[in-house]
Design an enzyme around this catalytic site. Structure first.
Site, mmCIF file in Angstrom:
data_model
loop_
_atom_site.group_PDB
_atom_site.id
_atom_site.type_symbol
_atom_site.label_atom_id
_atom_site.label_comp_id
_atom_site.label_asym_id
_atom_site.label_seq_id
_atom_site.Cartn_x
_atom_site.Cartn_y
_atom_site.Cartn_z
ATOM 1 N N GLY A 214 0.801 -1.218 0.000
ATOM 2 C CA GLY A 214 0.000 0.000 0.000
ATOM 3 C C GLY A 214 0.831 1.262 0.000
ATOM 4 O O GLY A 214 2.020 1.231 -0.329
ATOM 5 N N ALA A 215 0.198 2.389 0.384
ATOM 6 C CA ALA A 215 0.800 3.721 0.235
ATOM 7 C C ALA A 215 1.286 3.846 -1.207
ATOM 8 O O ALA A 215 2.458 4.105 -1.481
ATOM 9 C CB ALA A 215 1.922 3.964 1.245
ATOM 10 N N HIS B 239 2.055 4.504 -5.140
ATOM 11 C CA HIS B 239 2.589 5.604 -5.953
ATOM 12 C C HIS B 239 2.665 5.122 -7.395
ATOM 13 O O HIS B 239 2.268 3.979 -7.694
ATOM 14 C CB HIS B 239 3.949 6.052 -5.412
ATOM 15 C CG HIS B 239 4.913 4.913 -5.191
ATOM 16 N ND1 HIS B 239 5.465 4.184 -6.229
ATOM 17 C CD2 HIS B 239 5.385 4.359 -4.052
ATOM 18 C CE1 HIS B 239 6.261 3.250 -5.730
ATOM 19 N NE2 HIS B 239 6.220 3.319 -4.409
ATOM 20 N N GLY C 179 5.008 4.031 -9.127
ATOM 21 C CA GLY C 179 5.772 2.789 -9.311
ATOM 22 C C GLY C 179 4.854 1.581 -9.223
ATOM 23 O O GLY C 179 4.864 0.698 -10.084
ATOM 24 N N HIS C 180 4.024 1.567 -8.176
ATOM 25 C CA HIS C 180 3.054 0.466 -8.031
ATOM 26 C C HIS C 180 2.100 0.441 -9.225
ATOM 27 O O HIS C 180 1.771 -0.623 -9.756
ATOM 28 C CB HIS C 180 2.217 0.641 -6.764
ATOM 29 C CG HIS C 180 2.995 0.591 -5.480
ATOM 30 N ND1 HIS C 180 3.133 1.679 -4.661
ATOM 31 C CD2 HIS C 180 3.650 -0.422 -4.873
ATOM 32 C CE1 HIS C 180 3.838 1.339 -3.592
ATOM 33 N NE2 HIS C 180 4.172 0.074 -3.695
ATOM 34 N N LYS D 299 12.991 -2.284 -8.515
ATOM 35 C CA LYS D 299 13.461 -1.479 -7.378
ATOM 36 C C LYS D 299 13.935 -2.365 -6.217
ATOM 37 O O LYS D 299 14.891 -2.043 -5.527
ATOM 38 C CB LYS D 299 12.305 -0.577 -6.933
ATOM 39 C CG LYS D 299 12.348 -0.110 -5.520
ATOM 40 C CD LYS D 299 12.619 1.346 -5.455
ATOM 41 C CE LYS D 299 12.902 1.836 -4.065
ATOM 42 N NZ LYS D 299 12.117 1.204 -3.017
ATOM 43 N N SER E 221 9.089 5.518 -3.739
ATOM 44 C CA SER E 221 8.984 4.550 -2.659
ATOM 45 C C SER E 221 7.905 5.035 -1.691
ATOM 46 O O SER E 221 7.769 6.246 -1.474
ATOM 47 C CB SER E 221 10.319 4.451 -1.925
ATOM 48 O OG SER E 221 10.131 3.827 -0.672
ATOM 49 N N SER E 222 7.167 4.092 -1.113
ATOM 50 C CA SER E 222 6.157 4.477 -0.109
ATOM 51 C C SER E 222 6.838 5.213 1.034
ATOM 52 O O SER E 222 6.263 6.107 1.650
ATOM 53 C CB SER E 222 5.465 3.236 0.443
ATOM 54 O OG SER E 222 4.902 2.502 -0.613
ATOM 55 N N ARG E 223 8.071 4.818 1.328
ATOM 56 C CA ARG E 223 8.798 5.426 2.452
ATOM 57 C C ARG E 223 9.132 6.894 2.188
ATOM 58 O O ARG E 223 9.399 7.631 3.137
ATOM 59 C CB ARG E 223 10.064 4.629 2.744
ATOM 60 C CG ARG E 223 9.783 3.285 3.397
ATOM 61 C CD ARG E 223 11.078 2.643 3.872
ATOM 62 N NE ARG E 223 10.827 1.606 4.846
ATOM 63 C CZ ARG E 223 10.599 0.330 4.564
ATOM 64 N NH1 ARG E 223 10.608 -0.063 3.307
ATOM 65 N NH2 ARG E 223 10.377 -0.551 5.516
HETATM 66 P P1 AMP Z 1 5.984 -2.402 -1.698
HETATM 67 O O1 AMP Z 1 4.608 -1.840 -1.552
HETATM 68 O O2 AMP Z 1 7.078 -1.460 -1.350
HETATM 69 O O3 AMP Z 1 6.122 -3.761 -1.065
HETATM 70 O O4 AMP Z 1 6.160 -2.651 -3.261
HETATM 71 C C1 AMP Z 1 5.260 -3.459 -3.960
HETATM 72 C C2 AMP Z 1 5.833 -3.727 -5.317
HETATM 73 O O5 AMP Z 1 6.034 -2.491 -6.012
HETATM 74 C C3 AMP Z 1 7.199 -4.426 -5.244
HETATM 75 O O6 AMP Z 1 7.262 -5.400 -6.260
HETATM 76 C C4 AMP Z 1 8.148 -3.290 -5.499
HETATM 77 O O7 AMP Z 1 9.375 -3.703 -6.053
HETATM 78 C C5 AMP Z 1 7.359 -2.450 -6.484
HETATM 79 N N1 AMP Z 1 7.852 -1.069 -6.497
HETATM 80 C C6 AMP Z 1 8.111 -0.293 -5.417
HETATM 81 N N2 AMP Z 1 8.617 0.900 -5.811
HETATM 82 C C7 AMP Z 1 8.679 0.869 -7.169
HETATM 83 C C8 AMP Z 1 9.125 1.798 -8.170
HETATM 84 N N3 AMP Z 1 9.608 2.992 -7.854
HETATM 85 N N4 AMP Z 1 9.045 1.417 -9.469
HETATM 86 C C9 AMP Z 1 8.560 0.182 -9.798
HETATM 87 N N5 AMP Z 1 8.127 -0.727 -8.903
HETATM 88 C C10 AMP Z 1 8.194 -0.402 -7.604
#
Ligand code: AMP
Length: 280
Positions: free
Chosen positions: A31-32, A34, A36-37, A149, A185-187
């Site tokens: 979640g959170a 962006h 990228g997701h 990422k 990044s969500s962070r």
């Molecule tokens: P997370 O919510 O951080 O666990 O990320 C969920 C998925 O989104 C994971 O497969 C991450 O690698 C991908 N992800 C996170 N940030 C990016 C980004 N900037 N570009 C592409 N994919 C991303």
């Protein structure tokens, strides 16, 4: 978009899709959301797949209680973003739904989980292996999409899929960046405006290291210099900068293998821990 919070109702719904021979694309997230997701959702849709996204902040992969407590949670906005992105299903379960009892199973990924993130976040990849296995068993996707990422995570999930015969195709989607290069990044939501600018140092360090390596320098030569340069700002702390084989994650010192390497970095900007990488 259909929203499910329970495994049973999600499975019943997806069973009908499977019986109708509809192919399922799966995007697991915490979640959170962006862009990228959303690029992962788009990749799934481009493959013509019925797209399921999960949002689950997985306690088992956090080795630090305050990191888990401070992880951003923005479900209302996430639902809006997913709806607009054309996602078909959101699975957003509670921790109780996924872990009705404490899980006993532990995963190790020899060679892959003791380096880089594994060295700094003990138990992290066991938690990732556990939740991704659970989610794959719940959704039973034909395709699953992950971000480049988190390259180390991608290699570990590739091993998991291979070792446990998950019947799906994995896809790695390129990293989405802000215009200035900062990896989304969500962070990043936890960074102040000033820290967001400072956070650029991770990508800049990767690009500087790449240029030096292309000039024939070794990691041993450049690491102390680049670390000191990045940490010139006292709120930045570099944990690692590692050049590795992108499949085995074995670290290497020079650019000997063409198109086989990944350069990974992790560090703190203030209180927030960030990672990034580039394929070389
Ligand atoms: P997370 O919510 O951080 O666990 O990320 C969920 C998925 O989104 C994971 O497969 C991450 O690698 C991908 N992800 C996170 N940030 C990016 C980004 N900037 N570009 C592409 N994919 C991303």
């Amino acid at each position: 978009m259909e929203i499910f919070r329970e495994i049973k109702s999600l499975k019943a719904f997806l069973r009908k899709k499977k019986l109708a021979q509809i192919q399922i694309g799966f995007v697991p997230t915490m979640g959170a959301l962006h862009e990228g997701h959303l690029s992962l959702i788009e990749a799934s849709r481009k493959h013509g797949l019925f797209t399921v996204c999960s949002i689950f902040v997985n306690p088992a992969q956090f080795n630090n209680a305050s990191d888990l407590a401070n992880y951003p949670r923005t479900e209302t906005t996430d639902i809006d973003l997913l709806t607009r992105a054309g996602c078909d299903v959101l699975f957003s379960p509670s921790a109780q739904e996924i872990y009705p009892q404490k899980a006993g199973l532990r995963f190790t990924f020899p060679g892959l989980d003791t380096v880089m993130e594994g060295a700094f976040r003990p138990g992290h990849f066991s938690g990732v292996g556990l939740v991704v296995s659970k989610l794959f068993n719940i959704v039973e996707p034909d395709h699953a999409f992950f971000g480049q990422k988190d390259w180390q995570q991608f290699t570990i999930i590739r091993q998991l899929v291979h070792d446990l015969n998950f019947n799906l195709t994995l896809h790695a989607v390129p990293t989405m960046r802000e215009e200035n290069g900062l990896a989304m990044s969500s962070r990043n939501q936890r960074l102040s405006a000033e820290e967001k600018i400072k956070a650029l140092v991770l990508y800049q360090t990767l690009k500087l290291a790449e240029a030096e390596l292309l000039n024939g320098k070794t990691m041993h030569e450049i690491f102390p210099k680049l670390k000191a340069l990045a940490e010139n700002d006292s709120s930045v702390k570099i944990e690692y900068l590692t050049l590795a084989n992108r499949h085995t994650l074995e670290s290497v010192n020079t650019l000997t293998q063409k198109n086989q390497l990944v350069l990974c970095i992790a560090g703190f900007v203030g209180e927030v821990r960030l990672i990034d990488n580039i394929l070389i």
